[in-house]
Design a protein around this motif. Structure first.
Motif, PDB file in Angstrom:
ATOM      1  N   LEU A   1       0.812  -1.215   0.000  1.00 52.86           N
ATOM      2  CA  LEU A   1       0.000   0.000   0.000  1.00 52.86           C
ATOM      3  C   LEU A   1       0.847   1.267   0.000  1.00 52.86           C
ATOM      4  CD1 LEU A   1      -2.740   1.455   0.227  1.00 52.86           C
ATOM      5  CD2 LEU A   1      -2.544   1.245   2.701  1.00 52.86           C
TER       6      LEU A   1
ATOM      7  N   ALA B   1      -1.917   6.828   5.192  1.00 54.91           N
ATOM      8  CA  ALA B   1      -1.425   5.450   5.347  1.00 54.91           C
ATOM      9  C   ALA B   1      -0.292   5.408   6.368  1.00 54.91           C
ATOM     10  CB  ALA B   1      -0.954   4.906   4.002  1.00 54.91           C
TER      11      ALA B   1
ATOM     12  N   SER C   1      -2.649  -3.981  -0.766  1.00 55.60           N
ATOM     13  CA  SER C   1      -3.696  -3.184  -1.404  1.00 55.60           C
ATOM     14  C   SER C   1      -3.884  -3.557  -2.861  1.00 55.60           C
ATOM     15  CB  SER C   1      -3.346  -1.693  -1.313  1.00 55.60           C
ATOM     16  OG  SER C   1      -2.383  -1.337  -2.293  1.00 55.60           O
TER      17      SER C   1
ATOM     18  N   THR D   1      -7.491  -1.071   0.692  1.00 54.53           N
ATOM     19  CA  THR D   1      -6.873  -2.058   1.568  1.00 54.53           C
ATOM     20  C   THR D   1      -7.880  -2.606   2.570  1.00 54.53           C
ATOM     21  OG1 THR D   1      -4.985  -2.418   3.069  1.00 54.53           O
ATOM     22  CG2 THR D   1      -6.122  -0.313   3.247  1.00 54.53           C
TER      23      THR D   1
ATOM     24  N   PRO E   1      -7.173   4.847   2.771  1.00 55.70           N
ATOM     25  CA  PRO E   1      -6.868   5.349   4.117  1.00 55.70           C
ATOM     26  C   PRO E   1      -7.811   6.457   4.585  1.00 55.70           C
ATOM     27  CG  PRO E   1      -4.840   4.933   2.946  1.00 55.70           C
ATOM     28  CD  PRO E   1      -5.947   4.727   1.944  1.00 55.70           C
TER      29      PRO E   1
END
Length: 406
Positions: A142, A166, A182, A188, A195
């Motif tokens: 991610l 993140a 992700s 994710t 996020p």
């Protein structure tokens, strides 16, 4: 300030050599520290997570100087015909597993549904569609995805914020970098959140003091439900009703802007399938017409909740999949009207069609190569004006007609 400005300028460049590219990328990432600090990211977390970080120029949706734009990948919900996307075998398998999970998480699901008004089956259907109930291993790191997209992606400003958030998640200690996998676009967790969505909609349902959408199924499901609530979910309202359309239906009516009470649609000749009787309250609900294959295949009257689910993933086929999967957890019946054997034009051909429809003043939405509601309705309007069969479905025949009309 001059040093930061210089770093930002360098960050917009992607030099031809790998070493200089990495150096410019590193300077760009370093320039984000003040924003990360303002968001509450510690210096330790920032340094740990960005040390040795490299861009991934193989990601889709990047703009690299001197190279063709990579473009977004062909997501299944935008390039597959409905019969392939809402595939019966997939629906049946996921519905069976969903029934098992309904029992396994009965207590948590009942409480979440009571608090949110979102049916347990809808929460499970989102989980099933997004990550196959957690079986699907997301392929990307991610942090690397978000850093690359913030550096050379088409939506730099958005991903700049997502990257910093993140880092904040990692600093909170909820999940490790290794676990925070992700999609290419930076979604994710079990129910696929960016996020920013994690911080907007995340719920610590299990009460352990952490919002954990990666390991805690109750947290992930409650967070998905909360996202729907925050986007306008209406308690007690279905996502859609399958109907039989009248023979001479005007398929150009299939846009969100054309909304009528369901009872009015019924008076105009639409009939609920399988003899379903709708209550007075249901008939009073406003609804829009959806015909995913134009005049071919099933027709639906879609409620407000249809469009709420669509905000989770902006695709009609995604909503159909989630809605139908939700229904199938409590009923074995497939759609009453089968999908046709339609073919889907390539993305670039749909883009050409959209440009042609824009040129003649029939299409005012974005050129994205996706044959959604607005594109199908504009196509139907063109077919009317050109004396063609009006079916609101993008075909090679209609594409040739639009191209010849230049």
């Amino acid at each position: 300030m001059a040093a930061v400005a210089s770093a930002l300028f360098l960050g917009l460049l992607v030099p031809t050599s790998a070493s200089s590219a990495d150096a410019a990328f590193t300077q760009f990432i370093a320039s984000l520290w003040p924003e990360a600090q303002a968001e509450g990211v510690s210096r330790t977390t920032f340094d740990e997570q960005t040390r040795g970080l490299e861009p991934d120029y193989k990601l889709p949706d990047l703009i690299l100087p001197g190279r063709p734009a990579t473009g977004a990948p062909s997501q299944a919900e935008f390039v597959q015909v409905p019969a392939d996307y809402v595939k019966e075998a997939s629906i049946a398998r996921l519905a069976g597993e969903g029934q098992r999970l309904l029992q396994k998480y009965r207590a948590a699901l009942s409480e979440i549904e009571k608090k949110s008004g979102v049916p347990a089956t809808v929460m499970l259907a989102i989980w099933g569609r997004e990550t196959d109930y957690g079986r699907y291993t997301l392929p990307y790191d991610l942090v690397r995805v978000l850093a690359t997209q913030a550096y050379v992606g088409r939506r730099k400003d958005q991903y700049r914020t997502e990257f910093i958030l993140a880092l904040k998640i990692l600093g909170d200690g909820v999940v490790t970098r290794k676990e925070m996998r992700s999609s290419w676009a930076g979604a994710t967790g079990l129910t696929q959140f960016l996020p920013s969505e994690y911080y907007k909609h995340g719920v610590d349902f299990d009460g352990d003091g952490r919002i954990d959408i990666w390991h805690s199924v109750p947290d992930a499901l409650a967070s998905a439900a909360q996202q729907l609530v925050n986007k306008g979910w209406q308690t007690g309202v279905r996502w859609a009703y399958e109907v039989q359309a009248p023979a001479k239906i005007d398929c150009t009516l299939g846009v969100p802007e054309v909304t009528k009470p369901i009872g009015q649609w019924l008076r105009e000749g639409f009939v609920p399938v399988r003899g379903q009787k709708l209550s007075a309250a249901e008939q009073a609900q406003p609804a829009s017409l959806l015909q995913p294959e134009g005049i071919y295949g099933p027709s639906f009257l879609t409620t407000k909740n249809y469009f709420v689910i669509k905000e989770y993933n902006f695709s009609d086929l995604y909503v159909l999949f989630v809605g139908h999967l939700s229904d199938r957890m409590t009923s074995p019946l497939p759609f009453a009207t089968p999908w046709s054997a339609s073919k889907q034009l390539r993305t670039k051909d749909v883009e050409t069609m959209q440009r042609g429809l824009t040129r003649v003043g029939l299409y005012k939405d974005k050129i994205d190569g996706k044959a959604g509601m607005q594109t199908r309705a504009a196509l139907g309007a063109y077919q009317k004006s050109a004396g063609l069969k009006v079916d609101c479905w993008p075909s090679e025949e209609v594409l040739r007609s639009i191209q010849a009309a230049r």
